[in-house]
Design an enzyme around this catalytic site. Structure first.
Site, mmCIF file in Angstrom:
data_model
loop_
_atom_site.group_PDB
_atom_site.id
_atom_site.type_symbol
_atom_site.label_atom_id
_atom_site.label_comp_id
_atom_site.label_asym_id
_atom_site.label_seq_id
_atom_site.Cartn_x
_atom_site.Cartn_y
_atom_site.Cartn_z
ATOM 1 N N GLY A 12 72.408 -8.488 75.965
ATOM 2 C CA GLY A 12 71.739 -9.056 75.049
ATOM 3 C C GLY A 12 72.316 -10.533 74.451
ATOM 4 O O GLY A 12 71.907 -11.028 73.601
ATOM 5 N N ASN A 14 70.754 -13.207 75.707
ATOM 6 C CA ASN A 14 69.713 -14.115 75.326
ATOM 7 C C ASN A 14 69.242 -13.722 73.928
ATOM 8 O O ASN A 14 68.697 -14.615 73.059
ATOM 9 C CB ASN A 14 68.387 -13.818 76.392
ATOM 10 C CG ASN A 14 68.743 -14.613 77.551
ATOM 11 O OD1 ASN A 14 68.653 -15.867 77.540
ATOM 12 N ND2 ASN A 14 69.277 -14.176 78.784
ATOM 13 N N MET A 92 64.709 -4.033 81.642
ATOM 14 C CA MET A 92 64.466 -3.518 82.873
ATOM 15 C C MET A 92 63.309 -2.742 83.318
ATOM 16 O O MET A 92 63.454 -2.212 84.392
ATOM 17 C CB MET A 92 65.702 -2.732 83.306
ATOM 18 C CG MET A 92 67.215 -3.671 82.921
ATOM 19 S SD MET A 92 67.236 -5.171 83.876
ATOM 20 C CE MET A 92 67.282 -4.610 85.556
ATOM 21 N N VAL A 95 56.414 -3.958 82.815
ATOM 22 C CA VAL A 95 55.489 -3.739 81.746
ATOM 23 C C VAL A 95 54.047 -3.362 82.389
ATOM 24 O O VAL A 95 53.722 -3.852 83.311
ATOM 25 C CB VAL A 95 55.417 -5.105 81.061
ATOM 26 C CG1 VAL A 95 54.178 -5.148 79.904
ATOM 27 C CG2 VAL A 95 56.489 -5.390 80.297
ATOM 28 N N HIS A 111 63.936 -15.071 83.844
ATOM 29 C CA HIS A 111 64.447 -14.545 85.060
ATOM 30 C C HIS A 111 65.631 -15.540 85.592
ATOM 31 O O HIS A 111 65.214 -16.824 85.694
ATOM 32 C CB HIS A 111 63.404 -14.651 86.073
ATOM 33 C CG HIS A 111 63.882 -13.998 87.503
ATOM 34 N ND1 HIS A 111 64.103 -12.527 87.725
ATOM 35 C CD2 HIS A 111 64.077 -14.343 88.793
ATOM 36 C CE1 HIS A 111 64.379 -12.276 88.781
ATOM 37 N NE2 HIS A 111 64.453 -13.311 89.457
#
Ligand code: GRF
Length: 194
Positions: A12, A14, A92, A95, A111
């Protein structure tokens, strides 16, 4: 205001960078962080949300019969929190079509490579193995592929002799932490990449 949910699976950093930028008060004024969602039970990332009383939600994908059912449940959560926009930050899971349909062009991902190079896992290791002199990070819209969606923003980072996966990852992460809020800031101000 843009109501944003952040999806995480791990550390976490980011998420923390986004939330602390908002805390400082100068940027992300048009953004409300309304939810943090994870496929993992109590990931370390949740603490950054909990510290700020941002609701966290965990749903185990294995508890659902199909990806569609899993994403229907996530969609209910997103609706209940009035989420307009989704930022994937180390999430991870791939979607699926249910969320992609409901949030078309409203899901972005970060990414750790200069896409379209080095998609998927271990992007930093792939870059070092290929011997590139520059790598970096990319923010892109999420589509049905893995790291294939339209590119919104990129930042380059040099690869230095003697780099390990760890040192390169750290150098890239420092740039990720700036690029994510800067991109979200533009989006929240109505920038459209069409
Ligand atoms: C980052 O390198 C991001 O680019 C990738 O997953 C990592 C997440 O790191 N998608 P963190 O959980 O934000 O620290």
């Amino acid at each position: 205001m843009l109501n944003v949910a952040v999806f995480v699976s791990g550390t976490g950093s980011n998420l923390e960078a986004l939330l602390s930028t908002k805390d400082r008060g100068f940027f992300l004024k048009e953004v409300n962080f309304v939810a943090v969602f994870s496929d993992k039970d109590s990931p370390p990332a949740f603490k950054y949300a909990e510290e700020r009383n941002i609701p966290t939600f965990h749903r185990d994908p294995k508890a659902y019969k199909s990806k569609e059912e899993y994403e229907e449940e996530i969609f209910h959560i997103l609706k209940s929190t009035n989420t307009d926009f989704i930022c994937l930050a180390g999430y991870m899971m791939i979607v699926g079509k249910t969320l992609l349909k409901e949030y078309e062009k409203r899901i972005i991902n970060i990414h750790p490579s200069l896409l379209p190079s080095f998609k998927g896992l271990h992007a930093q290791r792939q870059a070092l193995e290929r011997g590139v002199k520059y790598s970096g990070c990319t923010i892109h819209y999420v589509d049905r592929g893995v790291d294939t969606g339209e590119i919104i923003a990129q930042q380059t980072v040099p690869c230095i002799d003697g780099d390990t996966e760890e040192t390169l990852s750290e150098r890239i992460l420092r740039e990720e932490h700036k690029l994510y809020w800067q991109t979200l800031e533009l989006i929240s101000k109505g920038f459209s990449h069409e």
